[in-house]
Design a protein around this motif. Structure first.
Motif, PDB file in Angstrom:
ATOM      1  N   UNK A  56       0.792  -1.228   0.000  1.00 48.79           N
ATOM      2  CA  UNK A  56       0.000   0.000   0.000  1.00 48.79           C
ATOM      3  C   UNK A  56       0.823   1.276   0.000  1.00 48.79           C
ATOM      4  N   UNK A  57       2.096   1.213  -0.386  1.00 54.58           N
ATOM      5  CA  UNK A  57       2.900   2.432  -0.410  1.00 54.58           C
ATOM      6  C   UNK A  57       3.945   2.381  -1.521  1.00 54.58           C
ATOM      7  N   UNK A  58       4.180   3.560  -2.109  1.00 53.47           N
ATOM      8  CA  UNK A  58       5.170   3.736  -3.175  1.00 53.47           C
ATOM      9  C   UNK A  58       6.064   4.900  -2.772  1.00 53.47           C
ATOM     10  N   UNK A  59       7.365   4.675  -2.702  1.00 59.61           N
ATOM     11  CA  UNK A  59       8.309   5.729  -2.366  1.00 59.61           C
ATOM     12  C   UNK A  59       8.684   6.478  -3.645  1.00 59.61           C
ATOM     13  N   UNK A  60       8.634   7.820  -3.594  1.00 58.57           N
ATOM     14  CA  UNK A  60       8.731   8.633  -4.807  1.00 58.57           C
ATOM     15  C   UNK A  60       9.749   9.755  -4.645  1.00 58.57           C
ATOM     16  N   UNK A  61      10.510  10.026  -5.706  1.00 63.02           N
ATOM     17  CA  UNK A  61      11.262  11.268  -5.848  1.00 63.02           C
ATOM     18  C   UNK A  61      10.564  12.104  -6.910  1.00 63.02           C
ATOM     19  N   UNK A  62      10.432  13.405  -6.650  1.00 61.68           N
ATOM     20  CA  UNK A  62       9.774  14.324  -7.571  1.00 61.68           C
ATOM     21  C   UNK A  62      10.700  15.484  -7.891  1.00 61.68           C
ATOM     22  N   UNK A  63      10.777  15.829  -9.168  1.00 60.22           N
ATOM     23  CA  UNK A  63      11.695  16.860  -9.645  1.00 60.22           C
ATOM     24  C   UNK A  63      10.927  17.916 -10.420  1.00 60.22           C
ATOM     25  N   UNK A  64      11.282  19.175 -10.216  1.00 61.11           N
ATOM     26  CA  UNK A  64      10.659  20.277 -10.936  1.00 61.11           C
ATOM     27  C   UNK A  64      11.719  21.320 -11.254  1.00 61.11           C
ATOM     28  N   UNK A  65      11.754  21.795 -12.512  1.00 61.79           N
ATOM     29  CA  UNK A  65      12.737  22.822 -12.866  1.00 61.79           C
ATOM     30  C   UNK A  65      12.161  23.795 -13.871  1.00 61.79           C
ATOM     31  N   UNK A  66      12.742  24.999 -13.918  1.00 61.33           N
ATOM     32  CA  UNK A  66      12.312  26.037 -14.841  1.00 61.33           C
ATOM     33  C   UNK A  66      13.517  26.850 -15.274  1.00 61.33           C
ATOM     34  N   UNK A  67      13.547  27.222 -16.575  1.00 59.38           N
ATOM     35  CA  UNK A  67      14.634  28.035 -17.101  1.00 59.38           C
ATOM     36  C   UNK A  67      14.080  29.029 -18.113  1.00 59.38           C
ATOM     37  N   UNK A  68      14.325  30.319 -17.879  1.00 56.33           N
ATOM     38  CA  UNK A  68      13.892  31.358 -18.796  1.00 56.33           C
ATOM     39  C   UNK A  68      14.918  31.512 -19.916  1.00 56.33           C
ATOM     40  N   UNK A  69      14.601  32.277 -20.968  1.00 53.41           N
ATOM     41  CA  UNK A  69      15.564  32.447 -22.065  1.00 53.41           C
ATOM     42  C   UNK A  69      16.892  33.044 -21.635  1.00 53.41           C
ATOM     43  N   UNK A  70      16.912  33.795 -20.544  1.00 51.79           N
ATOM     44  CA  UNK A  70      18.145  34.453 -20.112  1.00 51.79           C
ATOM     45  C   UNK A  70      18.814  33.785 -18.921  1.00 51.79           C
ATOM     46  N   UNK A  71      18.185  32.772 -18.349  1.00 50.86           N
ATOM     47  CA  UNK A  71      18.785  32.078 -17.204  1.00 50.86           C
ATOM     48  C   UNK A  71      20.002  31.281 -17.642  1.00 50.86           C
ATOM     49  N   UNK A  72      21.086  31.363 -16.877  1.00 46.45           N
ATOM     50  CA  UNK A  72      22.274  30.577 -17.187  1.00 46.45           C
ATOM     51  C   UNK A  72      22.114  29.125 -16.777  1.00 46.45           C
ATOM     52  N   UNK A  73      21.221  28.857 -15.834  1.00 47.39           N
ATOM     53  CA  UNK A  73      20.935  27.497 -15.414  1.00 47.39           C
ATOM     54  C   UNK A  73      19.500  27.419 -14.898  1.00 47.39           C
ATOM     55  N   UNK A  74      18.901  26.221 -14.926  1.00 40.66           N
ATOM     56  CA  UNK A  74      17.530  26.084 -14.429  1.00 40.66           C
ATOM     57  C   UNK A  74      17.470  26.256 -12.909  1.00 40.66           C
ATOM     58  N   UNK A  75      16.320  26.703 -12.426  1.00 38.99           N
ATOM     59  CA  UNK A  75      16.016  26.680 -11.000  1.00 38.99           C
ATOM     60  C   UNK A  75      15.245  25.389 -10.747  1.00 38.99           C
ATOM     61  N   UNK A  76      15.710  24.575  -9.806  1.00 38.58           N
ATOM     62  CA  UNK A  76      15.101  23.255  -9.620  1.00 38.58           C
ATOM     63  C   UNK A  76      14.831  22.971  -8.147  1.00 38.58           C
ATOM     64  N   UNK A  77      13.914  22.028  -7.940  1.00 38.04           N
ATOM     65  CA  UNK A  77      13.626  21.490  -6.616  1.00 38.04           C
ATOM     66  C   UNK A  77      13.444  19.982  -6.739  1.00 38.04           C
ATOM     67  N   UNK A  78      14.111  19.238  -5.880  1.00 39.86           N
ATOM     68  CA  UNK A  78      13.987  17.785  -5.823  1.00 39.86           C
ATOM     69  C   UNK A  78      13.391  17.414  -4.472  1.00 39.86           C
ATOM     70  N   UNK A  79      12.301  16.675  -4.496  1.00 42.46           N
ATOM     71  CA  UNK A  79      11.591  16.322  -3.261  1.00 42.46           C
ATOM     72  C   UNK A  79      11.423  14.814  -3.166  1.00 42.46           C
ATOM     73  N   UNK A  80      10.987  14.385  -1.998  1.00 45.95           N
ATOM     74  CA  UNK A  80      10.688  12.965  -1.795  1.00 45.95           C
ATOM     75  C   UNK A  80       9.408  12.847  -0.956  1.00 45.95           C
TER      76      UNK A  80
END
Length: 211
Positions: free
Chosen positions: A149-173
């Motif tokens: 009855x349980x699933x262990x998960x990692x979740x990732x989210x990132x965003x990068x605008x045209x002028x960003x040198x690198x994406x802004x990200x968040x990694x959760x569990x």
């Protein structure tokens, strides 16, 4: 170099789109390229025993484990997933099929993964609207069955605008806990009017975290 083992494939598949170049040649350099960043991986010690994954699941115990954002926020506890044989059908009441998301976001999807096999689940969406002044956004989850009855998960989210040198990200569990095996409520085809022309973060923040 030795080939990766099958156990590593889930994280490699998700990382592939992260490393994908942002634009073709001759673009004048106005759009920053995608750089290496973390990605979601099936948590160690999970995805070993096959379970029936069909049904309604709910997020619990969500925490941020890595981010380069000044104010990262973990996914919302209580957010629901409806899982069908072979695929995730909806997240937080919103259909997550590629056609539904492309229509909702107003842009074609650059990448789409939706796989459920009873051992693991993988979901990823990438949409790139930088050519029209928007952002390139990616969300991904990788989970493995922990018990019936349980699933262990990692979740990732990132965003990068045209002028960003690198994406802004968040990694959760977090853990998905089974709620029922009955049919889900009717799915929402669109977000409320206050969220017209939504970003990926608005659609998926409850399940993938906020940057």
């Amino acid at each position: 170099m030795p080939m990766p083992s099958n156990h590593c494939l889930p994280s490699i598949l998700l990382a592939t789109a992260v490393m994908f170049g942002a634009c073709g040649g001759g673009g004048g350099g106005e759009v920053a390229e995608i750089v290496s960043q973390p990605s979601a991986s099936v948590p160690d010690g999970t995805g070993i025993v096959t379970i029936p994954m069909t049904g309604l699941w709910q997020i619990r115990n969500a925490v941020v484990i890595d981010s380069n954002s000044a104010n990262p926020v973990a996914p919302s506890n209580g957010t629901t997933f409806w899982i069908e044989p072979g695929a995730i059908l909806e997240i937080a009441g919103v259909s997550v099929s590629p056609d539904s998301l492309s229509s909702l976001l107003g842009a074609p999807l650059e990448s789409y993964v939706n796989e459920v096999d009873g051992l693991t689940l993988m979901y990823q969406v990438v949409v790139d609207r930088r050519a029209t002044g928007g952002t390139r956004e990616e969300t991904a989850i990788a989970g493995g069955a922990f018990d019936l009855d349980s699933i262990s998960v990692e979740a990732f989210s990132s965003s990068q605008s045209p002028t960003d040198s690198q994406p802004v990200y968040t990694l959760s569990r977090y853990t998905l806990f089974r709620q029922s095996t009955t049919d889900p409520l009717e799915l929402a085809d669109e977000l409320p009017p206050s969220q017209a022309d939504p970003t990926v973060q608005q659609v998926f923040g409850k399940a993938f975290g906020w940057r």
